[in-house]
Design an enzyme around this catalytic site. Structure first.
Site, short mmCIF file in Angstrom:
data_model
loop_
_atom_site.label_atom_id
_atom_site.label_comp_id
_atom_site.label_asym_id
_atom_site.label_seq_id
_atom_site.Cartn_x
_atom_site.Cartn_y
_atom_site.Cartn_z
N HIS A 190 0.83 -1.21 0.00
CA HIS A 190 0.00 0.00 0.00
C HIS A 190 0.86 1.26 0.00
O HIS A 190 0.56 2.24 -0.68
CB HIS A 190 -0.89 0.03 1.25
CG HIS A 190 -1.92 -1.05 1.23
ND1 HIS A 190 -2.52 -1.53 2.36
CD2 HIS A 190 -2.45 -1.73 0.20
CE1 HIS A 190 -3.38 -2.47 2.03
NE2 HIS A 190 -3.34 -2.62 0.73
N ARG A 333 9.59 -16.59 -16.31
CA ARG A 333 10.97 -17.05 -16.16
C ARG A 333 10.99 -18.28 -15.26
O ARG A 333 10.32 -18.31 -14.21
CB ARG A 333 11.84 -15.95 -15.54
CG ARG A 333 13.30 -16.37 -15.48
CD ARG A 333 14.18 -15.25 -15.00
NE ARG A 333 13.95 -14.98 -13.60
CZ ARG A 333 14.52 -13.96 -12.95
NH1 ARG A 333 15.30 -13.11 -13.60
NH2 ARG A 333 14.29 -13.76 -11.67
N CYS A 505 15.30 -6.64 -19.84
CA CYS A 505 14.37 -6.66 -18.71
C CYS A 505 15.06 -6.29 -17.40
O CYS A 505 14.44 -6.33 -16.35
CB CYS A 505 13.69 -8.03 -18.58
SG CYS A 505 14.84 -9.37 -18.22
C1 PEP Z 1 18.56 -9.20 -14.36
O1 PEP Z 1 19.50 -9.88 -13.92
O2 PEP Z 1 18.73 -8.12 -14.98
C2 PEP Z 1 17.18 -9.64 -14.18
C3 PEP Z 1 16.17 -9.04 -14.80
O3 PEP Z 1 16.93 -10.66 -13.33
P1 PEP Z 1 17.00 -10.56 -11.72
O4 PEP Z 1 17.09 -9.09 -11.38
O5 PEP Z 1 15.76 -11.21 -11.25
O6 PEP Z 1 18.23 -11.31 -11.42
MG MG Z 2 19.13 -11.89 -13.27
#
Ligand code: PEP
Ligand code: MG
Length: 572
Positions: A190, A333, A505
């Protein structure tokens, strides 16, 4: 000396100011130091009943004026207030000689303990709501509130706290507070949602170390990349001050257009998807404007349990999310745990370097039943989604081609896989490019998969040999280091040659000032924390691909991260 703490970005924006450490949690009264009641238990109970009625009126008023999300919070608080476990426990405390406020503190602290120890993250986060109700009751019982101090904060305050309740947040003013840094909490809590509605940058999960910081030190909250800089050096300070001014006007326009597609000036469509870490994160997607899910971190489904989730449990959990995303890509993932994130049901020997140990796909190949079940759940999901949906499966922490080929062999054995895995079918397989070895071998990986997703958080830590959770070296692991950019460029080239899309990502994808650089390097899709979706989509719309390619070429020639930062500034 500058210190950098890394956490999870929860509300975008930049705050530059001075630290204020807030530590208001109600203390349980010491059993030997109880105040002797000056009044009778009946009178103390009467005081409690009056306070309860006043808090109930207050919450009813608040829920009538707030937006629907706030109404829901206050509704939950009213339920807690009237919960029989709470009121019975207060009554028992009063009967044992405690004052009404001591009994309230005792009862709520006990409940907080119970909720915090629950394995379900959703219920564990209810502890903050109980604290909120406790604070409100104590104001009416004692006439004082520790949260009052939040009213009188000096201008340009960066608030540091373990967590904040909605009651605390209600005392905050965005004219004095410029950013919030929390040791705990989550982007879906929240507090984070309220901070977003107040337009206050917030970082959560920074770790308990921040509660040891001294107040009054200069600091920067970067709610986009999830970093807290304490005693920033002049260069960092200047660059963030400029960024803050730019972001303010940028944000207003971005949020107004968050549901429009992200298409560059010269017509390239760039899907901007959301990174999701929990079941509740999905609730943020519809308002964010995200084009589906670019990264579901499935760890939350596997942790804090005594046995792994069954195939059925997993299908149900994934289906619940897929149902929210009609016609979109849903990227799941595979489990990425290792020595630093233990699970009870796996024998994981202590490792001195967990990030270099049995993590991600290494662990799954050692425990193939986990891999088989997760793949089976995703195949079953892909069989039942409408034809417009695509389920993308992402393999984490891959460093060798042989690891990927082994995963593909195991996938081939999964029941019904042939129904969904064929060219153009609903199940696609991709690999995380987050270990330098995978980037260097990207051409070999490209011929085996349907897409790449670059995890720049890990790619930066492994390329620069700087532990991402060690604040002493976190600044070294900047994703803008030319070494990391070169690996991103190589991955994009390999993806383009094989005709597969390349996504980023990692957290850098959520910084709109970096968007043109990533597109210029050849990145085709982005996946970012939901609070950054609107900003990144807006940045895509302002990008001209010819200029972005020139920018990328210049960045690849740089020798230092600060030269890349300088180029990005010129580009604005
Ligand atoms: C990364 O390593 O950039 C990723 C997206 O995975 P995590 O942050 O979950 O390791
Ligand atoms: Mg990662």
């Amino acid at each position: 000396m500058q210190h950098v703490f890394s956490g999870l970005p929860a509300a975008p924006g930049i705050g530059v100011g001075t630290l204020y450490i807030y530590n208001p949690l109600p203390q349980r009264s010491h059993p030997h130091a109880r105040t002797v009641q000056a009044s009778t238990p009946a009178e103390e109970w009467e005081r409690f009943v009056v306070a309860l009625q006043r808090v109930d009126d207050e919450l009813a008023r608040l829920s009538a004026v707030g937006n629907s999300f706030l109404s829901d919070i206050f509704h939950v608080h009213r339920e807690i207030l009237h919960d029989k476990t709470l009121t019975d426990s207060v009554l028992a405390g009063i009967d044992n000689g405690l004052t009404a406020s001591e009994a309230t503190q005792q009862a709520t602290a006990d409940l907080v303990d119970i909720f915090e120890n629950l394995s379900d993250a959703y219920f564990a986060s209810r502890a903050t709501d109980i604290r909120d109700v406790s604070q409100r009751l104590l104001v009416h019982l004692d006439g004082v509130s520790l949260a009052q101090q939040l009213h009188d904060l000096p201008p340009d305050t960066i608030l540091v706290a373990e967590d904040l309740t909605a009651f605390d947040t209600g005392h905050l003013s965005s004219t004095t507070v410029v950013g919030i840094a929390l040791a705990g909490s989550a982007p879906t809590a929240h507090t984070s949602i309220l901070a977003r509605s107040l337009g206050l940058p917030l970082i959560c999960a920074l770790g308990p170390g921040i509660m040891q910081l001294e107040g009054n030190q200069p600091a920067i909250v970067d709610g986009i990349q999830g970093r807290l800089f304490v005693m920033p050096d002049t260069e960092t300070l200047e660059s963030y001050q400029e960024m803050r001014v730019r972001l303010r006007s940028f944000r207003i326009s971005a949020e107004a257009s968050s549901h429009e597609p992200a298409v560059t000036v010269d017509g390239c469509n760039v899907p901007v998807r959301a990174n999701i870490n929990s079941r509740e994160d999905v609730l943020l997607i519809p308002s964010s404007g995200a084009d589906g899910i670019g990264l579901l971190r499935t760890e939350y489904l596997f942790q804090q349990r005594t046995t792994p989730p069954s195939v059925k449990t997993q299908v149900e959990a994934y289906r619940e999310m897929a149902d929210q995303l009609p016609g979109e890509i849903f990227t799941v993932r595979l489990l990425d745990i290792g020595g630093d994130k233990p699970v009870q049901y796996l024998p994981q020997p202590l490792e001195s370097n967990p990030f270099l140990g049995v993590r991600g796909i290494r662990l799954l190949l050692q425990e193939p039943h986990l891999l088989q079940d997760q793949l089976q759940a995703l195949v079953l999901l892909a069989r039942e989604v409408p034809p417009t949906n695509t389920i993308r499966v992402l393999v984490p922490m891959v460093s060798k081609v042989a690891e990927l080929t082994r995963v593909l062999e195991i996938l081939d054995q999964v029941d019904h896989v042939a129904d969904v895995r064929y060219p153009g079918g609903p199940l696609q397989i991709g690999v995380m490019i987050e270990v330098p070895a995978a980037a260097l071998m990207a051409d070999h990986f490209a011929s085996l998969v349907d897409f790449f997703s670059i995890g720049t958080n890990d790619l930066s830590q492994y390329t620069l040999a700087a532990d991402r959770v060690n604040s002493a070296v976190a600044a070294l692991a900047t994703s803008l280091d030319p070494s990391v950019l070169r690996l991103i460029g190589m991955t994009c080239d390999a993806g383009a040659a094989a005709g597969i899309p390349v996504t980023v990502c990692g957290e850098m994808a959520g910084d709109p000032s970096i968007t043109p650089l990533l597109l210029g390097l050849g990145v085709k899709e982005l996946s970012v924390a939901t609070p950054s979706v609107a900003l990144v989509k807006y940045a895509v719309r302002q990008t001209d691909m010819a200029q972005a390619r020139l920018l990328a070429r210049a960045a690849l020639e740089c020798g230092r991260a600060q030269d890349v930062t300088a180029l990005l500034k010129q580009n604005i």
